[in-house]
Write a protein that holds these residues in place. Structure first.
Motif, PDB file in Angstrom:
ATOM      1  N   ARG A 116       0.695  -1.238   0.098  1.00  0.00           N
ATOM      2  CA  ARG A 116       0.121   0.102   0.106  1.00  0.00           C
ATOM      3  C   ARG A 116       1.022   1.186   0.044  1.00  0.00           C
ATOM      4  O   ARG A 116       1.074   1.830   1.100  1.00  0.00           O
ATOM      5  CB  ARG A 116      -0.960   0.097   1.180  1.00  0.00           C
ATOM      6  CG  ARG A 116      -2.097  -0.946   1.311  1.00  0.00           C
ATOM      7  CD  ARG A 116      -2.694  -1.239   2.696  1.00  0.00           C
ATOM      8  NE  ARG A 116      -2.886  -0.007   3.236  1.00  0.00           N
ATOM      9  CZ  ARG A 116      -4.088   0.812   2.962  1.00  0.00           C
ATOM     10  NH1 ARG A 116      -5.073   0.099   2.418  1.00  0.00           N
ATOM     11  NH2 ARG A 116      -4.280   1.891   3.835  1.00  0.00           N
TER      12      ARG A 116
ATOM     13  N   VAL B 205       2.051   4.916  -2.193  1.00  0.00           N
ATOM     14  CA  VAL B 205       1.954   5.681  -3.622  1.00  0.00           C
ATOM     15  C   VAL B 205       3.537   6.296  -3.794  1.00  0.00           C
ATOM     16  O   VAL B 205       4.264   6.966  -2.974  1.00  0.00           O
ATOM     17  CB  VAL B 205       1.182   6.874  -3.194  1.00  0.00           C
ATOM     18  CG1 VAL B 205       0.952   7.980  -4.517  1.00  0.00           C
ATOM     19  CG2 VAL B 205      -0.326   6.423  -2.866  1.00  0.00           C
TER      20      VAL B 205
ATOM     21  N   GLY C  30      -0.417   2.841  -9.659  1.00  0.00           N
ATOM     22  CA  GLY C  30      -1.057   3.690  -9.246  1.00  0.00           C
ATOM     23  C   GLY C  30      -0.066   5.157  -8.827  1.00  0.00           C
ATOM     24  O   GLY C  30      -0.341   6.015  -8.322  1.00  0.00           O
TER      25      GLY C  30
ATOM     26  N   ASN D 296      -0.615   9.037 -14.557  1.00  0.00           N
ATOM     27  CA  ASN D 296      -0.876   8.125 -13.390  1.00  0.00           C
ATOM     28  C   ASN D 296      -0.382   6.854 -13.840  1.00  0.00           C
ATOM     29  O   ASN D 296      -1.057   6.533 -15.268  1.00  0.00           O
ATOM     30  CB  ASN D 296      -2.492   8.139 -12.971  1.00  0.00           C
ATOM     31  CG  ASN D 296      -2.856   7.241 -11.910  1.00  0.00           C
ATOM     32  OD1 ASN D 296      -3.639   6.594 -11.856  1.00  0.00           O
ATOM     33  ND2 ASN D 296      -2.138   6.788 -11.181  1.00  0.00           N
TER      34      ASN D 296
ATOM     35  N   TRP E 174      -5.533   4.244  -7.879  1.00  0.00           N
ATOM     36  CA  TRP E 174      -4.829   3.789  -6.739  1.00  0.00           C
ATOM     37  C   TRP E 174      -4.307   2.503  -6.910  1.00  0.00           C
ATOM     38  O   TRP E 174      -5.024   1.662  -7.445  1.00  0.00           O
ATOM     39  CB  TRP E 174      -5.110   4.347  -5.193  1.00  0.00           C
ATOM     40  CG  TRP E 174      -5.709   5.897  -5.334  1.00  0.00           C
ATOM     41  CD1 TRP E 174      -6.923   6.240  -5.389  1.00  0.00           C
ATOM     42  CD2 TRP E 174      -4.953   6.834  -5.363  1.00  0.00           C
ATOM     43  NE1 TRP E 174      -7.208   7.575  -5.416  1.00  0.00           N
ATOM     44  CE2 TRP E 174      -5.847   8.058  -5.195  1.00  0.00           C
ATOM     45  CE3 TRP E 174      -3.657   7.135  -5.315  1.00  0.00           C
ATOM     46  CZ2 TRP E 174      -5.296   9.307  -5.273  1.00  0.00           C
ATOM     47  CZ3 TRP E 174      -3.077   8.548  -5.411  1.00  0.00           C
ATOM     48  CH2 TRP E 174      -3.787   9.556  -5.264  1.00  0.00           C
ATOM     49  N   HIS E 175      -3.325   2.175  -6.052  1.00  0.00           N
ATOM     50  CA  HIS E 175      -3.174   0.727  -5.873  1.00  0.00           C
ATOM     51  C   HIS E 175      -4.422   0.003  -5.410  1.00  0.00           C
ATOM     52  O   HIS E 175      -4.920   0.602  -4.455  1.00  0.00           O
ATOM     53  CB  HIS E 175      -1.716   0.607  -4.876  1.00  0.00           C
ATOM     54  CG  HIS E 175      -1.217  -0.718  -4.852  1.00  0.00           C
ATOM     55  ND1 HIS E 175      -1.878  -1.958  -4.019  1.00  0.00           N
ATOM     56  CD2 HIS E 175      -0.056  -1.225  -5.347  1.00  0.00           C
ATOM     57  CE1 HIS E 175      -1.171  -3.040  -4.380  1.00  0.00           C
ATOM     58  NE2 HIS E 175       0.242  -2.695  -5.140  1.00  0.00           N
TER      59      HIS E 175
ATOM     60  N   GLN F 246      -9.363   2.087  -3.818  1.00  0.00           N
ATOM     61  CA  GLN F 246      -9.941   3.470  -4.270  1.00  0.00           C
ATOM     62  C   GLN F 246     -10.280   4.645  -3.351  1.00  0.00           C
ATOM     63  O   GLN F 246     -11.141   5.525  -3.568  1.00  0.00           O
ATOM     64  CB  GLN F 246     -11.102   3.324  -5.447  1.00  0.00           C
ATOM     65  CG  GLN F 246     -10.575   2.960  -6.768  1.00  0.00           C
ATOM     66  CD  GLN F 246      -9.336   3.567  -7.335  1.00  0.00           C
ATOM     67  OE1 GLN F 246      -8.425   3.327  -7.442  1.00  0.00           O
ATOM     68  NE2 GLN F 246     -10.024   4.937  -7.886  1.00  0.00           N
TER      69      GLN F 246
ATOM     70  N   VAL G  11      -8.805   7.619  -1.112  1.00  0.00           N
ATOM     71  CA  VAL G  11      -7.500   8.412  -0.957  1.00  0.00           C
ATOM     72  C   VAL G  11      -6.585   7.748  -0.101  1.00  0.00           C
ATOM     73  O   VAL G  11      -6.926   8.057   1.135  1.00  0.00           O
ATOM     74  CB  VAL G  11      -7.899  10.028  -0.936  1.00  0.00           C
ATOM     75  CG1 VAL G  11      -6.634  10.739  -1.010  1.00  0.00           C
ATOM     76  CG2 VAL G  11      -8.800  10.319  -2.019  1.00  0.00           C
ATOM     77  N   PRO G  12      -5.308   7.649  -0.488  1.00  0.00           N
ATOM     78  CA  PRO G  12      -4.285   7.074   0.845  1.00  0.00           C
ATOM     79  C   PRO G  12      -4.110   8.183   1.575  1.00  0.00           C
ATOM     80  O   PRO G  12      -4.249   9.417   1.501  1.00  0.00           O
ATOM     81  CB  PRO G  12      -3.001   6.942  -0.177  1.00  0.00           C
ATOM     82  CG  PRO G  12      -3.381   6.632  -1.331  1.00  0.00           C
ATOM     83  CD  PRO G  12      -4.567   7.534  -1.571  1.00  0.00           C
TER      84      PRO G  12
END
Length: 680
Positions: free
Chosen positions: A118, A120, A145, A297, A333-334, A339, A341-342
């Motif tokens: 997990r 970014v 992502g 992205n 995202w990953h 999906q 927002v991290p």
């Protein structure tokens, strides 16, 4: 042709703030991160972003020291597995991607951790996702992502088709042949096949479009687009050079072979043209491109291919603070983030009602969430401190917002106001009844024996004393604040002066009965009215002096009550206020002393006993008034003063007049001259 690096830093800061990422890790090549941090670190600190760690990546692989290599891999892997840091910033060259992917492979050969990774990735500079050698068969799920800052580019018409048909046979140069061998892992030379591990022969008919993304991208990258525009810029400057020389030499042939590079500088400065991608290209007076950056992205696929999707841009030409545009809905995202927002912060969000308290020995991004203290609020997330509401507001229970304070003052409509005003009217009508009774029976001995004029004066003064308290029950305004204390002080001074005059009259009357007394000439109304007038005028003088020096005025007390604004009268001068009360106290004490000394006079003049009791009650009320008045605020303070006025006035009325009314109304048989002359 590449935009200024400062624009990229600005875009990075705005990207981090947009998603609320304040706790990030940095991977950079050795010896190159220092300059990068010198420029970036101040921007990060100014905007509340912290670097959780800065990890150097070796530029070269030293296989001779395996223990050192193992330690480096272990350290890098531990940083990658930091669960609190979900955003990694990567600065360097494309080879850094190879390093990071290798570290993950060494620690997780079966790719179990990568699927749950997990993170970014934010890639700076012109970093491509490349794999080479034994990595050709690896996937890029680790970087799914990722967000990249790439030089702005557009799709050039015909470029993809050109790559689809290009072959070493049509472009016979050593460069393309060497690239072909690396891409397809083959060789054109049979001698090389014999000496190397490569087992395939290049036919030259291979298709570039069959290669996975990590080996070769069919899209024009930002670097290629910059080169493409640079070639066109030189071509346009050459055209201008040729045109300018042709005009001055009567269209003679220009020998380009003799043209020196520096001669194009003046033409490159300020050049502007449209390229074949339909975009306007402009170089400023310094010969610098004025373009921005694209934010792309990375979307990876199981077959080792990937796709770059443009999700935003960094435009340096828009107003400051709005350079970054990001389409959050387009970003993928990953999968481990579902999906959402991290989140990447050292501490959780401090919600409204709390503030961030720094932790000793840690960076400013690490903090505890502490509830706001009493009287303060925080109405936004992650506030550095709580703040007080404005004077006319107070915090709500959750300390998240402010509520408008209620404006309060003692009025006739509320329960306390109704009770006090009812008492005022009752006492006023009672006093009026006593006055009417004394007027009706004015010729009776008990009325005539106690100086009718002083009695009438005292009863009228008491009526005004009761009515003066109504000024305290009305809304404070300029007129009411002006009249409150002076009216109360003067009417009470007249009342107490009348009591004092009655007491002195009793004493003088008794003393005048002695043979040869010189006090006979003071008998009558002259002495009584002289006392009342002189004592009252001194109080009037004090009140006039008070009004001339500092007028009372209405004011709003914002601070005494947490949830209320008190509308009250400011006395203007506390000194004069206490002078007026003090003068009344002196008159009351004087009346009490004289009456106390005359309390054992014969029964016909025994009004001094009643005056003694009335003055004792009067002084008791006003002595208890001061601590009660000073310890209360708002409506309670006004109620204390009104109660003191009513209680002290009622004491005078009850102690002096009710016994006489009892005789006049209920025991008329005692209201005879002979009865009054009796002795004990």
């Amino acid at each position: 042709m590449v935009p200024k690096e400062e624009h990229q830093y600005t875009g990075l800061i705005q990207l981090l703030l947009h998603f609320g990422w304040t706790w990030i890790g940095l991977f950079a090549f050795e010896n190159k991160e220092e300059r990068f941090l010198q420029k970036l670190q101040p921007l990060l600190s100014q905007n509340g972003v912290c670097l959780a760690f800065t990890q150097n990546i070796p530029q070269y692989l030293h296989l001779e020291d395996l223990s050192e290599l193992s330690d480096s891999v272990s350290i890098i892997f531990n940083k990658l597995m930091d669960r609190k840091v979900n955003v990694f910033l990567v600065h360097g060259e494309s080879i850094i991607i190879v390093w990071l992917r290798t570290v993950m492979f060494l620690w997780d050969p079966e790719n179990k951790e990568s699927t749950l990774f997990r993170k970014v990735w934010i890639l700076m500079n012109s970093i491509d996702f490349i794999l080479m050698g034994i990595q050709r068969s690896w996937d890029f799920q680790l970087f799914h992502g990722a967000l990249s800052f790439t030089v702005h580019s557009r799709e050039v018409c015909g470029f993809k088709e050109f790559l689809q048909v290009i072959k070493p046979s049509t472009h016979k140069d050593g460069f393309l042949q060497e690239v072909w061998e690396q891409l397809f892992d083959c060789s054109f030379s049979k001698a090389e096949l014999y000496l190397s591990t490569i087992s395939e022969t290049c036919t030259g008919e291979e298709k570039l479009e069959t290669l996975p993304g990590p080996l070769f991208e069919l899209q024009m990258t930002g670097q290629s687009y910059s080169i493409y525009n640079a070639v066109y810029a030189v071509a346009h400057s050459l055209h201008q050079e040729v045109t300018s020389k042709s005009q001055t030499r009567d269209i003679q042939r220009v020998e380009l072979a003799n043209l020196l590079p520096w001669q194009l500088h003046s033409f490159l400065q300020g050049i502007s043209f449209n390229n074949s991608a339909g975009e306007r290209i402009f170089l400023n007076e310094k010969g610098e491109a004025t373009g921005g950056f694209d934010i792309t992205n990375l979307i990876t696929f199981p077959n080792r291919s990937f796709q770059r999707v443009r999700v935003g841009k960094m435009d340096p030409h828009v107003p400051k603070g709005k350079e970054l545009f990001i389409d959050e809905e387009v970003i993928v995202w990953h999968p481990a983030f579902n999906q959402v927002v991290p989140f990447s912060q050292c501490s959780d969000h401090c919600y409204p009602g709390y503030w961030k308290k720094r932790l000793e020995g840690k960076q400013f991004c690490c903090y505890d969430c502490v509830p706001c203290p009493e009287g303060k609020i925080s109405n936004e997330k992650d506030m550095d401190d709580c703040f007080q509401c404005s004077e006319d507001q107070y915090p709500n229970e959750e300390k998240k917002g402010c509520i408008l304070k209620l404006l309060i003052f003692l009025t006739f409509e509320e329960t306390l106001g109704i009770a006090l005003s009812s008492a005022v009217l009752c006492f006023f009508f009672l006093t009026s009844w006593v006055l009417g009774t004394f007027i009706k029976h004015r010729d009776t001995p008990i009325v005539r024996a106690n100086n009718r004029s002083l009695t009438y004066t005292l009863l009228v003064a008491l009526q005004l004393c009761f009515l003066s308290s109504l000024l305290f029950l009305s809304q404070p305004g300029k007129v009411t604040c002006l009249l409150r204390q002076p009216t109360f002080g003067i009417t009470f001074s007249v009342a107490i002066s009348s009591v004092l005059a009655k007491t002195i009259t009793v004493v003088v009357a008794f003393m005048a009965t002695k043979p040869g007394s010189h006090l006979r000439k003071w008998m009558g109304k002259r002495l009584a009215f002289s006392i009342v007038l002189s004592c009252s005028l001194l109080q009037v003088f004090l009140c006039i002096l008070w009004l001339l020096t500092s007028l009372p005025f209405p004011e709003l007390d914002m601070h005494s009550e947490l949830q209320e604004i008190i509308l009250q009268c400011n006395e203007g001068s506390a000194f004069f206020f206490y002078c007026v009360l003090g003068y009344m106290g002196i008159l009351a004490i004087a009346s009490f002393i004289v009456a106390f000394l005359a309390r054992k006079l014969p029964d016909s003049f025994n009004e001094a006993k009643f005056i003694t009791f009335s003055m004792l009650a009067f002084c008791s009320v006003w002595i208890s008034f001061f601590p009660a008045y000073l310890s209360t605020k708002g409506k309670a303070m006004v109620a204390v003063e009104v109660f003191s006025i009513l209680a002290s006035s009622a004491a005078l009325l009850g102690c002096i007049f009710l016994p006489k009314c009892y005789i006049i109304v209920l025991r008329p048989d005692l209201n005879h001259r002979e009865q009054l002359k009796k002795r004990k």
